[in-house]
Write a protein that holds these residues in place. Structure first.
Motif, mmCIF file in Angstrom:
data_model
loop_
_atom_site.group_PDB
_atom_site.id
_atom_site.type_symbol
_atom_site.label_atom_id
_atom_site.label_comp_id
_atom_site.label_asym_id
_atom_site.label_seq_id
_atom_site.Cartn_x
_atom_site.Cartn_y
_atom_site.Cartn_z
ATOM 1 N N HIS A 4 28.819 -8.477 1.501
ATOM 2 C CA HIS A 4 27.535 -7.793 1.642
ATOM 3 C C HIS A 4 27.167 -7.035 0.374
ATOM 4 C CE1 HIS A 4 30.383 -4.522 2.557
ATOM 5 N NE2 HIS A 4 29.443 -3.731 2.082
ATOM 6 N N TYR A 6 23.888 -3.882 -0.748
ATOM 7 C CA TYR A 6 22.746 -3.087 -0.307
ATOM 8 C C TYR A 6 21.536 -3.431 -1.170
ATOM 9 C CZ TYR A 6 19.814 0.812 1.057
ATOM 10 O OH TYR A 6 18.773 1.568 1.534
ATOM 11 N N LEU A 12 17.989 -2.229 3.077
ATOM 12 C CA LEU A 12 18.858 -2.832 4.087
ATOM 13 C C LEU A 12 20.101 -3.423 3.430
ATOM 14 C CD1 LEU A 12 16.172 -4.864 6.089
ATOM 15 C CD2 LEU A 12 17.277 -2.734 6.826
ATOM 16 N N TYR A 13 21.158 -3.545 4.219
ATOM 17 C CA TYR A 13 22.338 -4.281 3.785
ATOM 18 C C TYR A 13 22.114 -5.751 4.097
ATOM 19 C CZ TYR A 13 24.819 0.082 3.166
ATOM 20 O OH TYR A 13 25.204 1.322 2.732
ATOM 21 N N GLU A 27 22.643 -11.594 7.837
ATOM 22 C CA GLU A 27 22.039 -10.519 8.623
ATOM 23 C C GLU A 27 21.513 -9.453 7.677
ATOM 24 O OE1 GLU A 27 23.388 -7.275 12.034
ATOM 25 O OE2 GLU A 27 24.882 -8.577 11.131
ATOM 26 N N THR A 29 20.553 -5.546 7.844
ATOM 27 C CA THR A 29 20.780 -4.447 8.764
ATOM 28 C C THR A 29 20.788 -3.106 8.028
ATOM 29 O OG1 THR A 29 22.351 -3.533 10.380
ATOM 30 C CG2 THR A 29 23.294 -4.774 8.563
ATOM 31 N N PRO A 30 20.345 -2.046 8.702
ATOM 32 C CA PRO A 30 20.439 -0.718 8.083
ATOM 33 C C PRO A 30 21.853 -0.141 8.169
ATOM 34 C CG PRO A 30 19.384 -0.562 10.225
ATOM 35 C CD PRO A 30 19.602 -2.021 9.959
ATOM 36 N N LYS A 31 22.707 -0.751 9.003
ATOM 37 C CA LYS A 31 24.065 -0.234 9.198
ATOM 38 C C LYS A 31 25.003 -0.718 8.093
ATOM 39 C CE LYS A 31 25.491 -0.465 13.533
ATOM 40 N NZ LYS A 31 25.701 -1.028 14.886
ATOM 41 N N SER A 133 12.749 -12.360 12.001
ATOM 42 C CA SER A 133 13.889 -11.701 12.641
ATOM 43 C C SER A 133 14.198 -10.344 12.022
ATOM 44 C CB SER A 133 15.126 -12.603 12.582
ATOM 45 O OG SER A 133 15.460 -12.878 11.230
ATOM 46 N N GLY A 134 13.895 -10.172 10.754
ATOM 47 C CA GLY A 134 14.124 -8.892 10.090
ATOM 48 C C GLY A 134 12.963 -7.929 10.209
#
Length: 162
Positions: A4, A6, A12-13, A27, A29-31, A133-134
């Motif tokens: 991954h 950022y 987002l990641y 994916e 994701t903010p996580k 999707s994002g």
């Protein structure tokens, strides 16, 4: 293997799962992922994409295991849409020999397991950008990064693949 990085641009990641040399999942994701980034070649290509708006993702093998013949046909077709270009759901349906299947193409886009690498953000609806999707804001940002004019991203395009 999962890797991954950022994206400052998206906030987002971008998480990529690779198995047996094929990309299985992407994916956004903010996580923050629990693992440490590995700096794989696909991550390098994604970073280059965010720096330039151009991609070379077609050189990577993707895993479409579990996809139907129609889903696989659609996903492979949209891989050929170059950065900076868009097509409508209807144009993609015609391209894969299924005119009138625009809604089915949209369903394939919604379930795309490898967004960005399989650039479903380049497929737009006739009455606006369509879904992503994002999220629509991410779709708009990706199209802007690629230099797609705002009015083109929000209207049905009238050009196909080169």
């Amino acid at each position: 293997m999962e890797d991954h990085f950022y994206s400052e641009y998206l906030g987002l990641y971008i998480v990529v799962e690779v198995e047996e040399g094929k990309i299985r999942r992407v994916e956004m994701t903010p996580k923050k992922p629990a693992s440490n980034p590995k700096g794989s070649s696909i991550i390098g290509s994604i970073k280059e994409y965010f720096a330039t708006g151009k991609d070379d993702f077609i050189k990577y093998d993707v895993s479409l295991d579990g996809s139907t013949h129609f889903q696989r046909t659609v996903l492979e077709a949209i891989r050929k849409i170059p950065a900076g270009k868009t097509m409508s759901y209807g144009e993609v349906a015609r391209m894969v020999g299924r005119p009138g299947a625009a809604r089915a193409v949209g369903n394939v886009m919604a379930a795309n397991p490898i967004p960005l690498v399989i650039p479903c953000h380049r497929v737009v609806a006739s009455n606006g950008p369509g879904g992503y999707s994002g999220g629509l804001e991410v779709k708009r940002k990706l199209l802007k990064l690629e230099g797609v004019p705002k009015k083109q991203a929000n209207k049905q395009p009238r050009h196909g693949l080169p």
